[in-house]
Design a protein around this motif. Sequence first.
Motif, mmCIF file in Angstrom:
data_model
loop_
_atom_site.group_PDB
_atom_site.id
_atom_site.type_symbol
_atom_site.label_atom_id
_atom_site.label_comp_id
_atom_site.label_asym_id
_atom_site.label_seq_id
_atom_site.Cartn_x
_atom_site.Cartn_y
_atom_site.Cartn_z
ATOM 1 N N LYS A 75 0.802 -1.230 0.000
ATOM 2 C CA LYS A 75 0.000 0.000 0.000
ATOM 3 C C LYS A 75 0.837 1.283 0.000
ATOM 4 O O LYS A 75 0.298 2.372 -0.206
ATOM 5 C CB LYS A 75 -0.929 0.000 1.224
ATOM 6 C CG LYS A 75 -1.897 -1.175 1.234
ATOM 7 C CD LYS A 75 -2.756 -1.184 2.485
ATOM 8 C CE LYS A 75 -3.713 -2.376 2.484
ATOM 9 N NZ LYS A 75 -4.572 -2.429 3.679
ATOM 10 N N THR A 127 3.104 4.426 -0.868
ATOM 11 C CA THR A 127 3.242 5.271 -2.053
ATOM 12 C C THR A 127 4.575 6.017 -2.002
ATOM 13 O O THR A 127 5.279 5.997 -0.975
ATOM 14 C CB THR A 127 2.106 6.300 -2.119
ATOM 15 O OG1 THR A 127 2.239 7.206 -0.997
ATOM 16 C CG2 THR A 127 0.747 5.621 -2.063
ATOM 17 N N ASP A 128 4.901 6.687 -3.096
ATOM 18 C CA ASP A 128 6.120 7.493 -3.119
ATOM 19 C C ASP A 128 6.049 8.605 -2.066
ATOM 20 O O ASP A 128 7.061 8.946 -1.445
ATOM 21 C CB ASP A 128 6.327 8.110 -4.505
ATOM 22 C CG ASP A 128 6.711 7.072 -5.553
ATOM 23 O OD1 ASP A 128 7.145 5.973 -5.158
ATOM 24 O OD2 ASP A 128 6.556 7.360 -6.751
ATOM 25 N N HIS A 129 4.853 9.149 -1.889
ATOM 26 C CA HIS A 129 4.684 10.192 -0.857
ATOM 27 C C HIS A 129 4.952 9.622 0.533
ATOM 28 O O HIS A 129 5.602 10.264 1.366
ATOM 29 C CB HIS A 129 3.267 10.759 -0.920
ATOM 30 C CG HIS A 129 2.957 11.725 0.189
ATOM 31 N ND1 HIS A 129 3.523 12.987 0.260
ATOM 32 C CD2 HIS A 129 2.153 11.592 1.286
ATOM 33 C CE1 HIS A 129 3.078 13.598 1.341
ATOM 34 N NE2 HIS A 129 2.253 12.786 1.981
ATOM 35 N N ASP A 130 4.454 8.415 0.785
ATOM 36 C CA ASP A 130 4.684 7.766 2.083
ATOM 37 C C ASP A 130 6.179 7.541 2.318
ATOM 38 O O ASP A 130 6.690 7.778 3.422
ATOM 39 C CB ASP A 130 3.963 6.421 2.142
ATOM 40 C CG ASP A 130 2.448 6.567 2.130
ATOM 41 O OD1 ASP A 130 1.945 7.571 2.654
ATOM 42 O OD2 ASP A 130 1.786 5.665 1.583
#
Length: 246
Positions: A120, A122-125
Motif C-alpha cells: 500500500k 506510495t512514493d509520498h509515504d
Amino acid sequence: MPKLKKIKTESLRSQVYMQLKSQLMAGVWKAGEKLPSESDLCETFGVSRVTVRAAIQQLEILGLVETQHGGGNFVRDFSTINAMDTLHPLIQISENQDIITVLEYRKIIEKGTIGLVVSKITDHDLACLEDTYTRMIELSTTQDCVQQAAADHQFHYRLAQISQNPLIVKVYELINVILSSAMVDIVGLLGTEMGLRYHRQLIDALKTGDKALCEKLMEDHIEETIQGILHKTKRPLEKTLGTARP
C-alpha cells in the motif's frame, strides 16, 4: 533524601528522568509531597539545572508531578488515573520488565503491520518516512532523549497509518502514551544507533517491495531491542544508566 546517585557520565536528562520516575513509582514520595528542590537534585545527580528541569517536564507529561509556579514540584495523586484508565502508562511502564512486555506486543503487531504496508505504500509515504529518518539522524547528535524517542515513535506510527487498517491505527492511538513512554526509556537505555540502522534498512526494503525482508527486519529490530534491554538491566538500574549513550 532517597538513595539517588550521581550521573557518572555526561549529563543526560533521560537518566535523571528514569531515576526519578522509578522512585515515584516505588512510592518514595507520596501524593501531595514536595520533591527535593532543583538545586538539591542538581547536587545529588551532579547535573545542571537545565537537565533537571527537562526531566521534571517529562514527569509532568506523564502526570506524575505538578509544578506550582514559585512553589516547587509536587507529586500528583495518580491512583485515580490508574483506576480510570487501565491503559495509562503508569500501570505498565514502571519497571524494565514492562518495557519488555510492550516490545513483545510490538514484535507481533508491527511485523504484521509492515507486511500490509508493502502493498500500500506510495512514493509520498516513502518521502515522509525519509523525512522522519532525517530528523532522527539530526537528533542523534543531541542529548534530547525525549525528542529522539518522539521521532522514532513517529516512524512506527506512520507505518501504522500507511497500513490503511483503521483498527491498527485506532489501537495504536489508544495506547499511544504507553508506546511513547516506553520509547523514551528504550532510547535512554540503548541510544539511537540501533534504531537508525534498522530504520534505514526498513525504508530500503520497502522501496524494493520485499515483504518477507520487511517482516524479518522488523522482527529482528524489535528482538534485538529486547535483548539489548535485558542485557542492560542485568545490573541495578542506577548503575546501568551510567553507561547510557550521551
